[in-house]
Design an enzyme around this catalytic site. Sequence first.
Site, short mmCIF file in Angstrom:
data_model
loop_
_atom_site.label_atom_id
_atom_site.label_comp_id
_atom_site.label_asym_id
_atom_site.label_seq_id
_atom_site.Cartn_x
_atom_site.Cartn_y
_atom_site.Cartn_z
N ARG A 13 -2.81 -19.97 9.90
CA ARG A 13 -2.97 -21.09 8.96
C ARG A 13 -4.37 -21.06 8.30
NH1 ARG A 13 -6.45 -25.15 7.92
NH2 ARG A 13 -6.76 -25.44 10.15
N ASP A 14 -5.41 -21.40 9.05
CA ASP A 14 -6.76 -21.46 8.45
C ASP A 14 -7.20 -20.07 8.01
OD1 ASP A 14 -9.14 -22.61 7.65
OD2 ASP A 14 -9.67 -23.43 9.60
N HIS A 205 -14.06 -26.93 16.30
CA HIS A 205 -13.51 -26.03 15.27
C HIS A 205 -14.67 -25.59 14.39
CE1 HIS A 205 -10.14 -25.22 12.21
NE2 HIS A 205 -11.22 -25.17 11.45
N HIS A 207 -16.55 -22.92 11.74
CA HIS A 207 -16.59 -21.79 10.80
C HIS A 207 -17.95 -21.12 10.97
CE1 HIS A 207 -12.78 -22.44 8.56
NE2 HIS A 207 -12.89 -23.62 9.17
N CYS A 238 -11.61 -22.84 4.04
CA CYS A 238 -10.85 -23.85 3.31
C CYS A 238 -11.06 -23.66 1.81
CB CYS A 238 -11.29 -25.24 3.74
SG CYS A 238 -10.53 -26.55 2.77
N ASN A 247 -13.42 -18.48 9.91
CA ASN A 247 -13.49 -19.15 11.19
C ASN A 247 -14.22 -18.24 12.17
OD1 ASN A 247 -10.76 -20.14 9.92
ND2 ASN A 247 -11.25 -21.61 11.53
P1 HMG Z 1 -1.42 -34.82 -4.89
O1 HMG Z 1 -1.39 -33.94 -6.09
O2 HMG Z 1 -2.26 -36.06 -4.94
O3 HMG Z 1 0.05 -35.18 -4.40
O4 HMG Z 1 -1.88 -33.91 -3.66
P2 HMG Z 1 1.18 -36.11 -4.98
O5 HMG Z 1 1.75 -36.89 -3.83
O6 HMG Z 1 0.70 -36.83 -6.20
O7 HMG Z 1 2.28 -35.03 -5.44
C1 HMG Z 1 2.03 -34.11 -6.49
C2 HMG Z 1 3.03 -32.96 -6.41
O8 HMG Z 1 2.88 -32.26 -5.17
C3 HMG Z 1 4.47 -33.42 -6.44
O9 HMG Z 1 5.22 -32.38 -7.05
C4 HMG Z 1 4.86 -33.47 -4.98
O10 HMG Z 1 6.23 -33.29 -4.78
C5 HMG Z 1 4.10 -32.28 -4.42
P3 HMG Z 1 5.68 -32.47 -8.58
O11 HMG Z 1 6.52 -33.70 -8.65
O12 HMG Z 1 4.39 -32.62 -9.40
O13 HMG Z 1 6.40 -31.19 -8.80
N1 HMG Z 1 3.77 -32.44 -2.98
C6 HMG Z 1 4.19 -31.60 -2.02
N2 HMG Z 1 4.94 -30.48 -2.06
C7 HMG Z 1 5.20 -29.86 -0.89
N3 HMG Z 1 4.72 -30.30 0.31
C8 HMG Z 1 3.97 -31.42 0.38
C9 HMG Z 1 3.68 -32.10 -0.82
N4 HMG Z 1 2.98 -33.23 -1.10
C10 HMG Z 1 3.06 -33.41 -2.42
N5 HMG Z 1 3.51 -31.83 1.56
C11 HMG Z 1 -1.83 -33.42 -1.32
C12 HMG Z 1 -2.05 -34.48 -2.37
C13 HMG Z 1 -2.32 -33.98 0.00
C14 HMG Z 1 -0.35 -33.10 -1.24
C15 HMG Z 1 -2.64 -32.14 -1.73
O14 HMG Z 1 -3.96 -32.52 -1.97
C16 HMG Z 1 -2.63 -31.08 -0.67
O15 HMG Z 1 -1.60 -30.50 -0.38
N6 HMG Z 1 -3.81 -30.78 -0.09
C17 HMG Z 1 -3.92 -29.81 0.98
C18 HMG Z 1 -5.20 -29.05 0.88
C19 HMG Z 1 -5.29 -28.11 2.05
O16 HMG Z 1 -4.30 -27.66 2.59
N7 HMG Z 1 -6.53 -27.79 2.47
C20 HMG Z 1 -6.75 -26.90 3.57
C21 HMG Z 1 -6.38 -27.49 4.90
S1 HMG Z 1 -7.64 -28.55 5.58
C22 HMG Z 1 -8.78 -27.42 6.30
O17 HMG Z 1 -8.68 -26.24 6.10
C23 HMG Z 1 -9.83 -27.94 7.26
C24 HMG Z 1 -9.50 -27.65 8.72
O18 HMG Z 1 -9.36 -26.27 8.96
C25 HMG Z 1 -10.62 -28.21 9.62
C26 HMG Z 1 -12.02 -27.80 9.18
O19 HMG Z 1 -12.28 -26.59 9.04
O20 HMG Z 1 -12.80 -28.71 8.98
C27 HMG Z 1 -8.18 -28.33 9.14
MG MG Z 2 -11.01 -24.89 9.25
#
Ligand code: HMG
Ligand code: MG
Length: 297
Positions: A13-14, A205, A207, A238, A247
């Site tokens: 994933r990450d 966690h 990086h 990320c 990571n």
């Molecule tokens: P948004 O654009 O505000 O969402 O994004 P929305 O609810 O307005 O929906 C917009 C469109 O996205 C719609 O589609 C939804 O259907 C679709 P459209 O009608 O325009 O065709 N949609 C989805 N499709 C599939 N699966 C879903 C989903 N949700 C909405 N779940 C949202 C808001 C949260 C969805 C977006 O910002 C997002 O997906 N962000 C994720 C970013 C991400 O994954 N970042 C990396 C992970 S975090 C990380 O790495 C840190 C960590 O490792 C810890 C650390 O290191 O600190 C965990």
């Molecule tokens: Mg991370």
Amino acid sequence: MDDFVRIVEVGPRDGLQNEAQPVATADKIELIRQLSLTGLRTIEATSFVSPRWVPQLADAAEVYAGIARRPDIAYPVLVPNEQGYDRARAVGVSEVAVFTAASETFNRTNTNAGIDESLARFAPILERAKADGVKVRGYVSTVLGCPYQGEVAVSDVVRVARALHDMGCYEISLGDTIGVGTPRKARAMLHAVAAELPMSALAVHFHDTYGQALANIDACLEEGVRVVDSAVSGAGGCPYAKGASGNVASEDVVYLLHGIGMRTGIDLPALAATGRWLAARLGRETGSKAGKALAAA
Ligand code: HMG
Ligand code: MG
């Protein structure tokens, strides 16, 4: 204190969510198959986030459905909202992770929502998960610094960690998203969170942007943490955290842990071989020093 440390392998994933080149679904499944043979007990498999935001993991359903899941291994997946939870449940996911941050600006950049708004999004997920018998892990990002607002107050980390725990997350992973932390600061942050929540419910966690991750982990182990997130071959970062690099490498963490007499249940040569296999698929050298050294030994 117990000398067993559980590694949460976040490589699929990450590790892969920020990869510039496309990775075949079959390779992701093969990575998880190989990891499943190393003694790992938790492998974060993928993310059911918006495919527009993270195209690298658009094949989450195919990946999850393609894994020959073992009953003794947990395969959690990230879900940002109920839509993600629905998609995950449709393919039989039994553990999810929700994610927010200690920094308001980072959380908006990463999920288009403020911290409290994201917590409100998680409430129905936690409720449904309880009814469905699904375990939920919680992430707090930017616990030692934010790419946009700089310093992050420890009190903000404590507040968000506590909110996730109160909501029903069984474990809270404290993320140094951009790898800016140093050992004493990391330990002090963990100490502050552990003053409010049981240490057994906390994970770290890191990086490795500034090469501090192993030192930070060692300091946090001394403080008492026994769950560590890491990614095989040191892959990852990320996409919404400017400057975030890989990571900490799982192989390096396991080498450290075994070296200081802690148990992981992990076969280090097998893990290192998987790290080298992944790096070769990505067309580069492994990002794990232990992985390189073991290949040469
Ligand atoms: P948004 O654009 O505000 O969402 O994004 P929305 O609810 O307005 O929906 C917009 C469109 O996205 C719609 O589609 C939804 O259907 C679709 P459209 O009608 O325009 O065709 N949609 C989805 N499709 C599939 N699966 C879903 C989903 N949700 C909405 N779940 C949202 C808001 C949260 C969805 C977006 O910002 C997002 O997906 N962000 C994720 C970013 C991400 O994954 N970042 C990396 C992970 S975090 C990380 O790495 C840190 C960590 O490792 C810890 C650390 O290191 O600190 C965990
Ligand atoms: Mg991370």
